[in-house]
Structures are given as C-alpha cells and as structure tokens.
Design a protein around this motif. Structure first.
Motif, mmCIF file in Angstrom:
data_model
loop_
_atom_site.group_PDB
_atom_site.id
_atom_site.type_symbol
_atom_site.label_atom_id
_atom_site.label_comp_id
_atom_site.label_asym_id
_atom_site.label_seq_id
_atom_site.Cartn_x
_atom_site.Cartn_y
_atom_site.Cartn_z
ATOM 1 N N ASN A 190 1.138 12.508 1.257
ATOM 2 C CA ASN A 190 0.738 13.915 1.258
ATOM 3 C C ASN A 190 1.962 14.809 1.121
ATOM 4 O OD1 ASN A 190 -1.994 13.232 1.537
ATOM 5 N ND2 ASN A 190 -1.756 12.996 3.757
ATOM 6 N N SER A 191 2.329 15.544 2.184
ATOM 7 C CA SER A 191 3.461 16.468 2.089
ATOM 8 C C SER A 191 4.692 15.937 2.806
ATOM 9 C CB SER A 191 3.074 17.828 2.690
ATOM 10 O OG SER A 191 2.732 17.684 4.058
ATOM 11 N N SER A 192 4.740 14.625 3.037
ATOM 12 C CA SER A 192 5.906 14.049 3.696
ATOM 13 C C SER A 192 6.233 12.705 3.068
ATOM 14 C CB SER A 192 5.660 13.881 5.202
ATOM 15 O OG SER A 192 4.638 12.929 5.429
ATOM 16 N N GLN A 232 12.493 18.108 4.671
ATOM 17 C CA GLN A 232 13.131 18.723 3.503
ATOM 18 C C GLN A 232 12.804 17.948 2.230
ATOM 19 O OE1 GLN A 232 17.372 20.210 4.417
ATOM 20 N NE2 GLN A 232 17.034 18.604 5.923
ATOM 21 N N VAL A 233 12.408 16.681 2.387
ATOM 22 C CA VAL A 233 12.027 15.839 1.250
ATOM 23 C C VAL A 233 10.526 15.616 1.350
ATOM 24 C CG1 VAL A 233 12.363 13.636 0.096
ATOM 25 C CG2 VAL A 233 14.282 14.724 1.284
ATOM 26 N N ASN A 234 9.757 16.253 0.464
ATOM 27 C CA ASN A 234 8.297 16.195 0.580
ATOM 28 C C ASN A 234 7.593 15.932 -0.737
ATOM 29 O OD1 ASN A 234 8.592 18.686 -0.692
ATOM 30 N ND2 ASN A 234 8.390 19.831 1.214
ATOM 31 N N ASP A 235 8.335 15.551 -1.770
ATOM 32 C CA ASP A 235 7.719 15.235 -3.051
ATOM 33 C C ASP A 235 8.120 13.814 -3.434
ATOM 34 O OD1 ASP A 235 6.104 16.040 -5.275
ATOM 35 O OD2 ASP A 235 7.919 16.129 -6.480
ATOM 36 N N ALA A 236 7.618 13.344 -4.557
ATOM 37 C CA ALA A 236 7.918 11.993 -5.012
ATOM 38 C C ALA A 236 9.420 11.819 -5.214
ATOM 39 C CB ALA A 236 7.180 11.706 -6.303
ATOM 40 N N VAL A 237 9.906 10.665 -4.800
ATOM 41 C CA VAL A 237 11.329 10.335 -4.962
ATOM 42 C C VAL A 237 11.431 9.363 -6.127
ATOM 43 C CG1 VAL A 237 13.357 9.324 -3.871
ATOM 44 C CG2 VAL A 237 11.778 10.724 -2.522
ATOM 45 N N GLY A 238 11.780 9.913 -7.298
ATOM 46 C CA GLY A 238 11.762 9.119 -8.518
ATOM 47 C C GLY A 238 12.930 8.186 -8.684
ATOM 48 N N ALA A 239 14.073 8.512 -8.075
ATOM 49 C CA ALA A 239 15.268 7.685 -8.221
ATOM 50 C C ALA A 239 15.761 7.274 -6.849
ATOM 51 C CB ALA A 239 16.366 8.459 -8.957
ATOM 52 N N GLY A 286 18.328 8.961 -2.513
ATOM 53 C CA GLY A 286 17.129 9.247 -3.291
ATOM 54 C C GLY A 286 17.226 10.589 -3.996
ATOM 55 N N TYR A 287 16.494 10.712 -5.090
ATOM 56 C CA TYR A 287 16.414 11.996 -5.801
ATOM 57 C C TYR A 287 14.951 12.411 -5.858
ATOM 58 C CZ TYR A 287 17.382 15.814 -8.993
ATOM 59 O OH TYR A 287 17.505 17.058 -9.553
ATOM 60 N N GLN A 288 14.641 13.537 -5.213
ATOM 61 C CA GLN A 288 13.285 14.085 -5.212
ATOM 62 C C GLN A 288 13.038 14.833 -6.512
ATOM 63 O OE1 GLN A 288 11.181 16.246 -1.768
ATOM 64 N NE2 GLN A 288 12.035 17.913 -2.967
ATOM 65 N N ASN A 289 11.822 14.646 -7.057
ATOM 66 C CA ASN A 289 11.509 15.277 -8.342
ATOM 67 C C ASN A 289 11.445 16.799 -8.248
ATOM 68 O OD1 ASN A 289 11.364 12.718 -9.387
ATOM 69 N ND2 ASN A 289 9.135 12.665 -9.564
ATOM 70 N N ASN A 323 0.835 -1.208 0.000
ATOM 71 C CA ASN A 323 0.000 0.000 0.000
ATOM 72 C C ASN A 323 0.868 1.256 0.000
ATOM 73 O OD1 ASN A 323 -2.553 1.230 -0.021
ATOM 74 N ND2 ASN A 323 -2.405 1.650 2.189
ATOM 75 N N PHE A 324 2.008 1.176 -0.685
ATOM 76 C CA PHE A 324 2.959 2.284 -0.675
ATOM 77 C C PHE A 324 2.867 3.080 -1.974
ATOM 78 C CE2 PHE A 324 5.569 -0.950 1.854
ATOM 79 C CZ PHE A 324 4.974 -0.569 3.051
ATOM 80 N N ASN A 325 2.997 4.393 -1.841
ATOM 81 C CA ASN A 325 3.029 5.293 -2.991
ATOM 82 C C ASN A 325 4.497 5.528 -3.345
ATOM 83 O OD1 ASN A 325 2.636 7.209 -4.933
ATOM 84 N ND2 ASN A 325 1.819 8.777 -3.547
ATOM 85 N N ILE A 326 5.055 4.629 -4.135
ATOM 86 C CA ILE A 326 6.492 4.673 -4.412
ATOM 87 C C ILE A 326 6.750 4.816 -5.901
ATOM 88 C CG2 ILE A 326 7.082 3.351 -2.357
ATOM 89 C CD1 ILE A 326 7.384 0.897 -4.059
ATOM 90 N N ALA A 327 7.888 5.433 -6.213
ATOM 91 C CA ALA A 327 8.266 5.671 -7.600
ATOM 92 C C ALA A 327 9.528 4.920 -7.988
ATOM 93 C CB ALA A 327 8.466 7.172 -7.845
#
Length: 545
Positions: A223-225, A254-261, A272-275, A201-205
C-alpha cells in the motif's frame, strides 16, 4: 543442450540469425548460449541503473556523493541505447519488452538483463538474456532451456510477464530472477539451465544479494509503505531449497512507492531507488535504519546493479581534515577530525573501522565510516600545544596527518607562579629585582594571552606598577629595603590570592675601606709593656652598614 562458443568472429547479426534459427527448430528442451564480447566491466562498486527517457530505455552510470546523485547515460560507440541495440538484435520480433532484471555478474564482469519477446513463431513470448559490456555494447547471452518458456506453479507462462527482478550469485554464474508474487528462478548462464523455487507473496520490483549474509533482499511494496524482506536459500551458490521467506526490517515512511532498483555495498548496506518521488536510500541491516541519501528523477520504472567488491583503502589518497580546532586544554573541550577513506577507484570505503594516534598526550578514540567513507572523531587534551593526528585502518596507515592545537584555559591562582630575578639583593634601598607572574590554567599550562588583573605586594621594600606583557606573564620591579632580611613577594590574580610567592634575600653590600671603622678599647694605656687594648675593625659597606 546445444551450446555455441565458436561465433567470436561473427557479427552480432549473424549470431542473432543462428540464435533465432535454433528457436524455430522447436527443440523444446534446449537452451542456447552465445557470446563474443570481451570488453568487460571492472568490478569497482560503480552503480548502474536502467530507466526510460523519452520512450527509450538507456543504461546510466550513477554517481552518488554528499553533493547529490547524478545520472550519466552510457551509449554504445554507435551512440545507441541498450533498447535500440536489443531491438536491432531481434529483427522481425514484436512485443519486445525490457523486463529490467539488471544484474552485475562478478564472475565475468558483464551486466545482464532479461527481455521478453515474441519471435512470431507461434510459441508466444519467451525470455531472452542479454549481456552488456563496458563499451555499452549489447549482445545475445542466451535463452533459458525450454526455449525460454518458463511455467510457474499455477501453470502460467511467466516468460510473458513478471520476472522483473534479477541478481547474481557472488561466486558463480547463477542468475536469480523473480518478480511480483512469482517463483524464484535460478538460471545458470553457462548452459542456460534453470531451477525453479516456490513462489513468494512479495510485491517486489528488484532483488539484491547481500555479500555478507549471501541472502536475497528486496523492498516489498505494501500500500503506502515498504518492508525490507529476505529470501534465504540453503546455499546461494548451489541452491536446493528456500529456508526462509519473511520480513527483515521496516522501511522509513519516507520510502512509500515501488523500489525499482536495489543492490548492496561491499559492507552489506542495502541500497534502493524509489520510482516516485525519485530518491535513493540505504538500509543498515544491523540497525534497520533507513537513510535517504539523495533525491533523483521520478521514474516509471528502473532497475539497478552494482558489483559489491570490497577494495582496499587507498592509503595515499584517503584524507584527514580538521573540522574543529583550538579546543581548550581542559580534557573536556574537543577538537574534531574527519577521516575520509577512499578505495583505489575513488569511491568511499564504507563501514571501515579507523583508529587514530595523537602526540603531545592527546586522547582520541576511533570511528567507523559511513556510506560515503567518512567518520568523525573527537580529540581532547589537558596539555596545551600541538598534537599530530594519524590514522590506521586494516589495510595500513594513512599517509595524511593533521595537526590540531589545544589552547590554555583561564588563569588559575592555585597554579600560577611568582618568581624573582635576582633572588638576592643588597639592602641599600636602590637595588632591584624583576618580579614575574606566570599565569597558568588549572592543568598547569602557561596562559599565553593577557587581560588578567595582577597585583603584587612585598613584605619590605617597594614594588612598582605591574606590566601586562600580553603573553600570560606580568612583571614589576621590586626595590630593596635598607634593612637586611628576607622580603616576601605575594600577589593576587583577578582579586584572588595566588598560592605561590617569591622570596628575596636582603643583605649587606661589599666591604668598603672608606666606610669601615677601626676602634680601640681602651684608648689609653700605661706605657709599661704589659697593658693591653682591644683593637676592633668594623667592616662596613658603602652605605655604612
């Protein structure tokens, strides 16, 4: 299962035609494996990321150091991006979507990525796996069994969307694929068979496999975290069941958006790299600490891969540098050394324990290198002078050494010394001795600079003015008294009595015939041959003493 391993001398276009032809045969349970690339990458810890620029998805090489993050595009010898090449390998196909899922396979040292495409055969989209070589040439790697059609537990065709995250097992050819709240699929790229495991149930990229614990990790967007999550299998190299799906550590705000890499370093640090906003960060799985390493471009999506191989430290090119020098030799003040450990590829060696040696009695500890292969260590000493510092790691002793200096502290009257030269004089009122005060600090080190106030006195005789020699010594001339005895020289240092003193013995001079006296007692005798007189010779020196 139909495997094709005899196409090495064919062109990529011929491979594709064979590939697509098999798809149209409709072998519902068949997987296809093709391949001709031989120019594989080196498993050297290099970071690779894919993301679109001007509508064209490219492969980039990322260089990360303390000065920042730099992306350099990697194109084929024909100056083509991976997207251009993939679309050229799928003529007539539509709805070609790059799903990311970039992963480094440490078995064959190729990069892999997954594409969704509709081949206009009435079967909808299916998954197609491509590999990339070190010349940035793309080829068809294969298609999972069931003609690339993967159905999830809800009956949905996830071949058409969703499998955006990919990583390889470290010791075999298992390609782990998953996505947002999707099952985990494990594709064996040797024959394109796959296993399906229950959904999370994870929102992962993106996902990455920790080379230390051999668990899957990902950044779960909430959400924002974000939350670092772990998907643990019973055996990452031969999975049969998922034994844990849960939170591993919070991620800094400091990391609050999708982490694509995402990927791991050899020491087990999650990267990780945040988009948006673009930034690269690390998470220490032991402490849970998040560290933003550098900022980068804002991205719509991106994916990352690296081969987390732990290379030996390059003992000849790793360095020691002096960060702070000239500490006071008081056992408290510190000199600081920085160790920079590089592997044979010039990358920083992370989480390496560095032990140090030091000469001249210096005390030095140890340190553990950070993400960039650097760490600091402090050195103390109570002995002034030069200490040579060396370093040793598990791979051996570094070639480089540095020398740090410890300087004396302030003068201490309890440790300073008073000396006389010579220590014996003629008590003639003119003979002289040089009196020297050697100022020392509280640890007995010779002070090597001037500026202190030194006064000297003598119990007999006289002392001239004191001279500051500007090297920690102070001198004065003592002139003897005319009385035989012992002259004691005492002094003060900055108005405080110096504990030490010096003694000068004052004695008579050498016998002098001109000054010596002969006397008789009595001076008159009867000339009878028996009367006597005592004759005394009083030997005197030149001063009549």
């Amino acid at each position: 299962m139909i495997n094709f391993y005899s196409f090495r001398d064919l062109t990529r276009h011929t491979l594709l035609l064979s590939f697509i032809f098999l798809l149209f045969l409709g072998e519902a349970n068949a997987g296809v494996v093709v391949g001709s690339l031989t120019e594989n990458f080196t498993c050297d810890g290099q970071i690779y990321q894919t993301f679109p620029t001007n509508g064209d998805t490219k492969l980039f090489e990322a260089k990360l150091d303390e000065s920042g993050l730099v992306f350099t595009p990697r194109l084929s010898p024909n100056n083509e991006s991976i997207e251009v090449q993939i679309k050229a390998l799928l003529p007539g196909a539509n709805s070609v979507s790059l799903t990311n899922s970039l992963a480094f396979n440490p078995i064959d040292n190729f990069l892999y990525t997954v594409v969704r495409a509709n081949l206009n055969d009435g079967k909808g989209k299916r998954l197609i796996i491509f590999r990339i070589d070190r010349n940035n040439v793309v080829e068809l790697a294969g298609i999972p069994e069931n003609n690339g059609t993967i159905i999830d537990e809800a009956g949905a065709n996830v071949s058409s969307s969703g499998l955006v995250a990919g990583a390889f097992s470290p010791i075999n050819n298992l390609y782990y694929l998953t996505g947002v709240r999707k099952p985990v699929y494990v594709v064996d790229i040797t024959d394109m068979s796959f296993k399906k495991f229950s959904a999370h149930n994870f929102n992962i990229a993106d996902i990455a496999i920790d080379p230390v614990s051999l668990s899957l990790y990902a950044s779960n967007k909430r959400n924002s975290s974000n939350q670092l999550v772990q998907i643990e299998f019973d055996d990452i190299n031969n999975p049969t069941t998922i034994v844990r799906k849960g939170n591993a550590a919070p991620i800094s705000s400091q990391v609050n958006d999708a982490v694509g890499a995402s990927y791991f370093t050899p020491a087990g640090t999650y990267i990780g790299y945040q988009n948006k906003p673009g930034k690269i960060f690390s998470i220490n799985l032991t402490t849970g600490r998040t560290t933003v390493l550098a900022n980068g471009p804002n991205l719509v999506f991106n994916d990352g891969a690296s081969c987390p191989f732990d290379f030996e430290v390059d003992l000849d090119n790793s360095t020691l540098t002096i960060v702070a020098d000239d500490a006071i030799a008081d056992g408290v003040d510190i000199n600081t050394i920085q160790a920079t450990l590089l592997d044979v590829n010039g990358n920083g060696s992370e989480r390496k324990e560095v032990s140090f040696s030091a000469t001249n009695g210096a005390i030095i500890g140890s340190c553990t290198t950070n993400f960039f292969g650097k760490c600091l260590v402090n050195v103390t000493n109570v002995k002034a002078g030069i200490s040579v510092i060396g370093a040793t790691v598990s791979d051996g002793t570094l070639t480089d050494t540095v020398s740090v200096t410890f300087i004396p502290g302030a003068g201490d009257p309890l440790k300073s010394l008073i000396t006389a030269n010579p220590t014996t004089l003629v008590a003639d009122g003119s003979s002289t001795s040089t009196i020297t005060v050697q100022v020392k600090d509280s640890n007995g080190n010779n002070v090597n600079n001037g500026g202190d106030t030194v006064n000297l006195t003598a119990s007999s005789g006289t002392i001239a003015a004191v001279t500051d020699n500007n090297d920690g010594t102070y001198t004065a001339i003592y002139t003897s008294a005319t009385t035989v005895g012992t002259a004691t020289i005492t002094g003060t240092l900055n108005s405080i009595v110096i504990t030490d003193d010096a003694s000068i013995i004052l004695k008579n001079g050498a016998p002098d015939a001109g000054q010596s006296v002969i006397s008789a007692n009595p001076t008159t005798l009867v000339a009878d041959g028996t009367s006597i007189s005592t004759i005394t010779v009083q030997v005197k020196d030149v001063n009549g003493k």
